[in-house]
Design a protein around this motif. Structure first.
Motif, PDB file in Angstrom:
ATOM      1  N   ASP A  36     -47.741  27.295  -7.034  1.00  0.00           N
ATOM      2  CA  ASP A  36     -46.902  28.437  -6.675  1.00  0.00           C
ATOM      3  C   ASP A  36     -45.428  28.095  -6.870  1.00  0.00           C
ATOM      4  N   VAL A  37     -44.632  29.110  -7.219  1.00  0.00           N
ATOM      5  CA  VAL A  37     -43.214  28.898  -7.504  1.00  0.00           C
ATOM      6  C   VAL A  37     -42.363  30.000  -6.889  1.00  0.00           C
ATOM      7  N   ALA A  38     -41.101  29.694  -6.717  1.00  0.00           N
ATOM      8  CA  ALA A  38     -40.122  30.676  -6.241  1.00  0.00           C
ATOM      9  C   ALA A  38     -39.076  30.883  -7.333  1.00  0.00           C
ATOM     10  N   ALA A  39     -38.617  32.100  -7.466  1.00  0.00           N
ATOM     11  CA  ALA A  39     -37.577  32.404  -8.450  1.00  0.00           C
ATOM     12  C   ALA A  39     -36.244  31.809  -7.989  1.00  0.00           C
ATOM     13  N   VAL A  40     -35.444  31.387  -8.955  1.00  0.00           N
ATOM     14  CA  VAL A  40     -34.108  30.871  -8.683  1.00  0.00           C
ATOM     15  C   VAL A  40     -33.150  31.608  -9.609  1.00  0.00           C
ATOM     16  N   GLU A  41     -32.157  32.237  -9.005  1.00  0.00           N
ATOM     17  CA  GLU A  41     -31.163  32.932  -9.819  1.00  0.00           C
ATOM     18  C   GLU A  41     -30.340  31.926 -10.604  1.00  0.00           C
ATOM     19  N   ASP A  42     -29.967  32.309 -11.812  1.00  0.00           N
ATOM     20  CA  ASP A  42     -29.139  31.484 -12.683  1.00  0.00           C
ATOM     21  C   ASP A  42     -29.717  30.078 -12.829  1.00  0.00           C
ATOM     22  N   ALA A  43     -30.944  30.010 -13.324  1.00  0.00           N
ATOM     23  CA  ALA A  43     -31.624  28.724 -13.494  1.00  0.00           C
ATOM     24  C   ALA A  43     -31.058  27.916 -14.657  1.00  0.00           C
ATOM     25  N   ARG A  44     -30.118  28.477 -15.412  1.00  0.00           N
ATOM     26  CA  ARG A  44     -29.451  27.810 -16.533  1.00  0.00           C
ATOM     27  C   ARG A  44     -30.435  27.331 -17.596  1.00  0.00           C
ATOM     28  N   LEU A  45     -31.446  28.136 -17.849  1.00  0.00           N
ATOM     29  CA  LEU A  45     -32.431  27.853 -18.879  1.00  0.00           C
ATOM     30  C   LEU A  45     -32.487  29.051 -19.817  1.00  0.00           C
ATOM     31  N   ASP A  46     -32.842  28.800 -21.054  1.00  0.00           N
ATOM     32  CA  ASP A  46     -32.989  29.916 -21.976  1.00  0.00           C
ATOM     33  C   ASP A  46     -34.186  29.665 -22.890  1.00  0.00           C
ATOM     34  N   ALA A  47     -34.422  30.566 -23.809  1.00  0.00           N
ATOM     35  CA  ALA A  47     -35.587  30.503 -24.687  1.00  0.00           C
ATOM     36  C   ALA A  47     -35.537  29.333 -25.666  1.00  0.00           C
ATOM     37  N   ASP A  48     -34.391  28.667 -25.788  1.00  0.00           N
ATOM     38  CA  ASP A  48     -34.276  27.503 -26.677  1.00  0.00           C
ATOM     39  C   ASP A  48     -34.546  26.180 -25.961  1.00  0.00           C
ATOM     40  N   THR A  49     -34.701  26.222 -24.639  1.00  0.00           N
ATOM     41  CA  THR A  49     -34.950  25.006 -23.872  1.00  0.00           C
ATOM     42  C   THR A  49     -36.299  24.412 -24.277  1.00  0.00           C
ATOM     43  N   GLU A  50     -36.331  23.087 -24.428  1.00  0.00           N
ATOM     44  CA  GLU A  50     -37.577  22.397 -24.744  1.00  0.00           C
ATOM     45  C   GLU A  50     -37.759  21.210 -23.806  1.00  0.00           C
ATOM     46  N   PHE A  51     -39.005  20.970 -23.460  1.00  0.00           N
ATOM     47  CA  PHE A  51     -39.344  19.849 -22.580  1.00  0.00           C
ATOM     48  C   PHE A  51     -40.468  19.036 -23.185  1.00  0.00           C
ATOM     49  N   GLN A  52     -40.386  17.710 -23.026  1.00  0.00           N
ATOM     50  CA  GLN A  52     -41.470  16.777 -23.298  1.00  0.00           C
ATOM     51  C   GLN A  52     -41.483  15.828 -22.099  1.00  0.00           C
ATOM     52  N   ILE A  53     -42.405  16.087 -21.197  1.00  0.00           N
ATOM     53  CA  ILE A  53     -42.427  15.385 -19.911  1.00  0.00           C
ATOM     54  C   ILE A  53     -43.756  14.656 -19.740  1.00  0.00           C
ATOM     55  N   ALA A  54     -43.692  13.415 -19.272  1.00  0.00           N
ATOM     56  CA  ALA A  54     -44.879  12.639 -18.930  1.00  0.00           C
ATOM     57  C   ALA A  54     -44.907  12.410 -17.422  1.00  0.00           C
ATOM     58  N   TYR A  55     -46.097  12.454 -16.874  1.00  0.00           N
ATOM     59  CA  TYR A  55     -46.315  12.180 -15.451  1.00  0.00           C
ATOM     60  C   TYR A  55     -47.210  10.957 -15.341  1.00  0.00           C
ATOM     61  N   ASP A  56     -47.008  10.173 -14.301  1.00  0.00           N
ATOM     62  CA  ASP A  56     -47.791   8.978 -14.039  1.00  0.00           C
ATOM     63  C   ASP A  56     -48.480   9.154 -12.698  1.00  0.00           C
ATOM     64  N   ILE A  57     -49.799   9.042 -12.692  1.00  0.00           N
ATOM     65  CA  ILE A  57     -50.552   9.239 -11.445  1.00  0.00           C
ATOM     66  C   ILE A  57     -51.440   8.023 -11.209  1.00  0.00           C
ATOM     67  N   ALA A  58     -51.269   7.395 -10.058  1.00  0.00           N
ATOM     68  CA  ALA A  58     -52.059   6.218  -9.712  1.00  0.00           C
ATOM     69  C   ALA A  58     -52.865   6.410  -8.433  1.00  0.00           C
ATOM     70  N   GLN A  59     -52.483   7.377  -7.610  1.00  0.00           N
ATOM     71  CA  GLN A  59     -53.152   7.552  -6.325  1.00  0.00           C
ATOM     72  C   GLN A  59     -54.058   8.770  -6.363  1.00  0.00           C
ATOM     73  N   ALA A  60     -55.307   8.579  -5.970  1.00  0.00           N
ATOM     74  CA  ALA A  60     -56.285   9.666  -5.963  1.00  0.00           C
ATOM     75  C   ALA A  60     -56.008  10.631  -4.819  1.00  0.00           C
ATOM     76  N   ALA A  61     -56.482  11.848  -4.997  1.00  0.00           N
ATOM     77  CA  ALA A  61     -56.431  12.833  -3.925  1.00  0.00           C
ATOM     78  C   ALA A  61     -57.378  12.404  -2.813  1.00  0.00           C
ATOM     79  N   ALA A  62     -57.155  12.928  -1.640  1.00  0.00           N
ATOM     80  CA  ALA A  62     -58.094  12.689  -0.543  1.00  0.00           C
ATOM     81  C   ALA A  62     -59.446  13.285  -0.933  1.00  0.00           C
ATOM     82  N   GLU A  63     -60.504  12.690  -0.455  1.00  0.00           N
ATOM     83  CA  GLU A  63     -61.865  13.134  -0.778  1.00  0.00           C
ATOM     84  C   GLU A  63     -62.009  14.640  -0.587  1.00  0.00           C
TER      85      GLU A  63
END
Length: 174
Positions: A36-63
């Protein structure tokens, strides 16, 4: 007197800024049911913005629970598309190692329905790369047959991150 005036001005500014709350978070339109997300006015992003993001996960969720770490890339996709960044400009990768391997297992290997399966299915359907560290897989005796569809095994988490960096991905610390 001056301290009282400054205190009142700061208090008034904070009151104006604090006009939102948990009720302002809405389900995303890309990865439904997660992030879920909330809107933020003037997010300073436009249609030319590009992202290449990596995430690292080592801890499992609770059972029996969904991994909050896996929800993070879903939230990233949802909030940036809502802010006007085209989905095709967002490239995400998730590198999993350590105990978090369990969150990637199919029902047979998990020992029942994996609560992360619907989220992982959507992430992969939207182009998110999900790789399990091959060293973790070897240590835990996990093969590709044990994993949810679309999850791959790399040589190692370190290798995955090095290759992703060479491709222009940055590591997101959240």
């Amino acid at each position: 007197m001056r301290a009282v005036l400054i205190s009142c001005l700061v208090g008034a500014s904070l009151a104006l800024a604090a006009h939102a709350g948990p009720e302002d978070f809405v389900p995303g339109t890309v990865i439904t049911g997660f992030g879920d997300v909330a809107a933020v006015e003037d997010a300073r992003l436009d249609a030319d913005t590009e992202f290449q993001i990596a995430y690292d996960i080592a801890q499992a969720a609770a059972e029996g629970e969904v991994s909050r770490a896996l929800v993070t890339p879903a939230r990233f996709l949802n909030m940036h598309v809502a802010a006007g960044v085209p989905e095709e400009n967002i490239h995400l990768a998730v590198v999993v190692h350590g105990g978090a391997y369990r969150d990637l297992l199919n029902a047979d290997s998990y020992g029942g329905e994996n609560p992360n399966a619907p989220l992982i299915e959507q992430l992969i359907a939207h182009g998110v790369i999900i790789e399990l560290c091959g060293q973790t897989a070897a240590y835990r005796d996990v093969s590709e047959d044990d994993l949810l569809p679309g999850v791959t095994i790399s040589l190692s988490a370190m290798t995955s991150h090095a290759l992703l960096q060479q491709q222009g991905y940055t590591l997101n610390p959240f």
